[in-house]
Design a protein around this motif. Structure first.
Motif, PDB file in Angstrom:
ATOM      1  N   GLU A 146       5.617 -14.525   0.128  1.00  0.00           N
ATOM      2  CA  GLU A 146       6.018 -13.860   0.790  1.00  0.00           C
ATOM      3  C   GLU A 146       4.670 -12.970   1.046  1.00  0.00           C
ATOM      4  O   GLU A 146       4.172 -12.545   0.277  1.00  0.00           O
ATOM      5  CB  GLU A 146       6.919 -13.080   1.228  1.00  0.00           C
ATOM      6  N   SER A 147       4.044 -12.660   2.008  1.00  0.00           N
ATOM      7  CA  SER A 147       2.704 -11.293   2.134  1.00  0.00           C
ATOM      8  C   SER A 147       3.477 -10.470   2.317  1.00  0.00           C
ATOM      9  O   SER A 147       4.731 -10.587   2.877  1.00  0.00           O
ATOM     10  CB  SER A 147       2.050 -11.622   3.317  1.00  0.00           C
ATOM     11  N   ALA A 148       2.685  -8.911   2.168  1.00  0.00           N
ATOM     12  CA  ALA A 148       3.292  -7.799   2.128  1.00  0.00           C
ATOM     13  C   ALA A 148       1.961  -6.969   2.399  1.00  0.00           C
ATOM     14  O   ALA A 148       1.298  -7.182   1.878  1.00  0.00           O
ATOM     15  CB  ALA A 148       3.713  -7.314   0.439  1.00  0.00           C
ATOM     16  N   SER A 149       2.671  -6.324   3.895  1.00  0.00           N
ATOM     17  CA  SER A 149       1.233  -5.859   4.270  1.00  0.00           C
ATOM     18  C   SER A 149       1.076  -4.314   3.601  1.00  0.00           C
ATOM     19  O   SER A 149       2.192  -3.709   2.976  1.00  0.00           O
ATOM     20  CB  SER A 149       1.681  -5.098   5.997  1.00  0.00           C
ATOM     21  N   SER A 150      -0.437  -3.658   3.890  1.00  0.00           N
ATOM     22  CA  SER A 150       0.106  -2.535   3.646  1.00  0.00           C
ATOM     23  C   SER A 150       0.442  -1.495   3.928  1.00  0.00           C
ATOM     24  O   SER A 150       1.547  -0.638   2.697  1.00  0.00           O
ATOM     25  CB  SER A 150      -1.127  -1.620   3.869  1.00  0.00           C
ATOM     26  N   GLU A 151       1.087  -1.758   5.079  1.00  0.00           N
ATOM     27  CA  GLU A 151       3.139  -0.358   4.684  1.00  0.00           C
ATOM     28  C   GLU A 151       3.751  -1.022   3.952  1.00  0.00           C
ATOM     29  O   GLU A 151       4.620  -0.072   3.704  1.00  0.00           O
ATOM     30  CB  GLU A 151       2.792  -0.839   6.094  1.00  0.00           C
ATOM     31  N   GLU A 152       4.171  -2.060   3.887  1.00  0.00           N
ATOM     32  CA  GLU A 152       4.954  -2.467   3.294  1.00  0.00           C
ATOM     33  C   GLU A 152       4.632  -2.067   1.443  1.00  0.00           C
ATOM     34  O   GLU A 152       5.738  -1.918   1.371  1.00  0.00           O
ATOM     35  CB  GLU A 152       5.631  -3.934   3.324  1.00  0.00           C
ATOM     36  N   VAL A 153       3.814  -2.213   1.217  1.00  0.00           N
ATOM     37  CA  VAL A 153       3.245  -2.013  -0.152  1.00  0.00           C
ATOM     38  C   VAL A 153       3.545  -0.413  -0.113  1.00  0.00           C
ATOM     39  O   VAL A 153       4.175   0.026  -1.556  1.00  0.00           O
ATOM     40  CB  VAL A 153       1.932  -2.521  -0.121  1.00  0.00           C
ATOM     41  N   THR A 154       3.549   0.655   1.537  1.00  0.00           N
ATOM     42  CA  THR A 154       2.969   1.640   0.752  1.00  0.00           C
ATOM     43  C   THR A 154       5.147   2.229   0.570  1.00  0.00           C
ATOM     44  O   THR A 154       5.523   3.173   0.412  1.00  0.00           O
ATOM     45  CB  THR A 154       3.019   2.521   2.320  1.00  0.00           C
ATOM     46  N   ALA A 155       6.035   1.481   1.917  1.00  0.00           N
ATOM     47  CA  ALA A 155       7.128   1.774   1.772  1.00  0.00           C
ATOM     48  C   ALA A 155       7.414   1.485   0.448  1.00  0.00           C
ATOM     49  O   ALA A 155       8.498   1.991  -0.080  1.00  0.00           O
ATOM     50  CB  ALA A 155       7.932   0.878   2.859  1.00  0.00           C
ATOM     51  N   ASN A 193      -2.640  -7.208  -1.518  1.00  0.00           N
ATOM     52  CA  ASN A 193      -4.003  -6.661  -2.922  1.00  0.00           C
ATOM     53  C   ASN A 193      -3.432  -5.573  -3.746  1.00  0.00           C
ATOM     54  O   ASN A 193      -2.958  -4.341  -4.035  1.00  0.00           O
ATOM     55  CB  ASN A 193      -5.245  -6.221  -1.584  1.00  0.00           C
ATOM     56  N   LYS A 194      -3.333  -6.278  -5.137  1.00  0.00           N
ATOM     57  CA  LYS A 194      -3.512  -4.555  -5.800  1.00  0.00           C
ATOM     58  C   LYS A 194      -3.833  -3.939  -6.452  1.00  0.00           C
ATOM     59  O   LYS A 194      -3.613  -3.202  -6.524  1.00  0.00           O
ATOM     60  CB  LYS A 194      -3.131  -5.960  -7.199  1.00  0.00           C
ATOM     61  N   ALA A 195      -5.809  -3.904  -5.945  1.00  0.00           N
ATOM     62  CA  ALA A 195      -6.397  -2.864  -5.647  1.00  0.00           C
ATOM     63  C   ALA A 195      -6.126  -1.860  -4.918  1.00  0.00           C
ATOM     64  O   ALA A 195      -5.514  -0.710  -5.012  1.00  0.00           O
ATOM     65  CB  ALA A 195      -7.421  -3.324  -5.951  1.00  0.00           C
ATOM     66  N   GLU A 196      -5.169  -1.996  -3.661  1.00  0.00           N
ATOM     67  CA  GLU A 196      -5.084  -1.597  -2.514  1.00  0.00           C
ATOM     68  C   GLU A 196      -3.493  -0.474  -2.710  1.00  0.00           C
ATOM     69  O   GLU A 196      -3.460   0.698  -2.859  1.00  0.00           O
ATOM     70  CB  GLU A 196      -4.639  -2.239  -1.448  1.00  0.00           C
ATOM     71  N   MET A 197      -3.063  -1.567  -3.817  1.00  0.00           N
ATOM     72  CA  MET A 197      -1.542  -0.434  -4.459  1.00  0.00           C
ATOM     73  C   MET A 197      -1.731   0.305  -5.527  1.00  0.00           C
ATOM     74  O   MET A 197      -1.239   0.775  -5.390  1.00  0.00           O
ATOM     75  CB  MET A 197      -0.630  -2.696  -5.127  1.00  0.00           C
TER      76      MET A 197
END
Length: 206
Positions: A146-155, A193-197
């Protein structure tokens, strides 16, 4: 006469030795019992099942061999060799998420190689690398969770940080990332994206 009598007396005075020889098991039997008792009783439950995507790659390898699909054979042999090497380390490829990460890493390596071949004017090798990249990306897409958006990663990062603060634990970037990626963690098995995370974690922990 005296000789026979002596033999009879000797036999009569040593009954225990004769009996023990009859009932004692041979050395080979004793050794076998000891070896068997020292071995651990393994069962199918001791071996973790292979990730579904890895099982598919192994099956596709056989199909590619029959079809003589050279490009797919090169890709599958390379990836399966990497998973075999990883299985002998402390970081085995034991989930689809890890296998997808390996596929994408391999695709990036092939992309770098294609760029170098292009600069050298080797268009034939560029085409081979591009074909392999397409195969790698197709498998990665198939195995991605399942894909996780940037907003979901931040949350997810904020939630983990709140949990650590509530437990009076240290809120360091490394600890947060471990919680996020741990089995059963908020980002376990998800495609992102792990780098973004990592950038989000460092920014919020600063």
């Amino acid at each position: 006469m005296s000789f026979k009598l002596g033999v009879t007396r000797f036999a009569a005075t040593t009954p225990s030795r004769r009996i023990s020889c009859r009932i004692s098991p041979p050395f080979s039997t004793v050794a076998t019992l000891k070896i068997c008792s020292s071995r651990r009783n393994y069962s199918s439950e001791d071996v973790a099942p292979a990730p579904p995507l890895l099982a598919k790659l192994k099956g596709d390898l056989k199909a590619a061999m029959k079809a003589k699909d050279k490009a797919r054979l090169v890709v599958l042999r390379s990836v399966l060799a990497a998973t075999l090497n990883a299985s002998k380390t402390a970081q085995p490829i034991d989930t689809d998420a890890k296998l997808v990460a390996l596929l994408r890493k391999t695709a990036r390596t092939s992309q770098d190689a294609a760029s170098e071949f292009k600069e050298a004017g080797r268009t034939d090798l560029v085409e081979k690398e591009q074909e392999q990249i397409q195969i790698l990306e197709a498998y990665a897409q198939e195995g991605a969770g399942e894909s996780a958006s940037s907003e979901e990663v931040t949350a997810a990062v904020e939630a983990v940080m709140s949990e650590l603060k509530a437990a009076n634990a240290s809120v360091r970037a490394g600890d947060v990332i471990k919680r996020l990626l741990a089995p059963g963690g908020p980002l376990d098995g998800k495609d992102f994206n792990k780098a973004e995370m990592a950038k989000i974690v460092k920014k919020l922990c600063a």
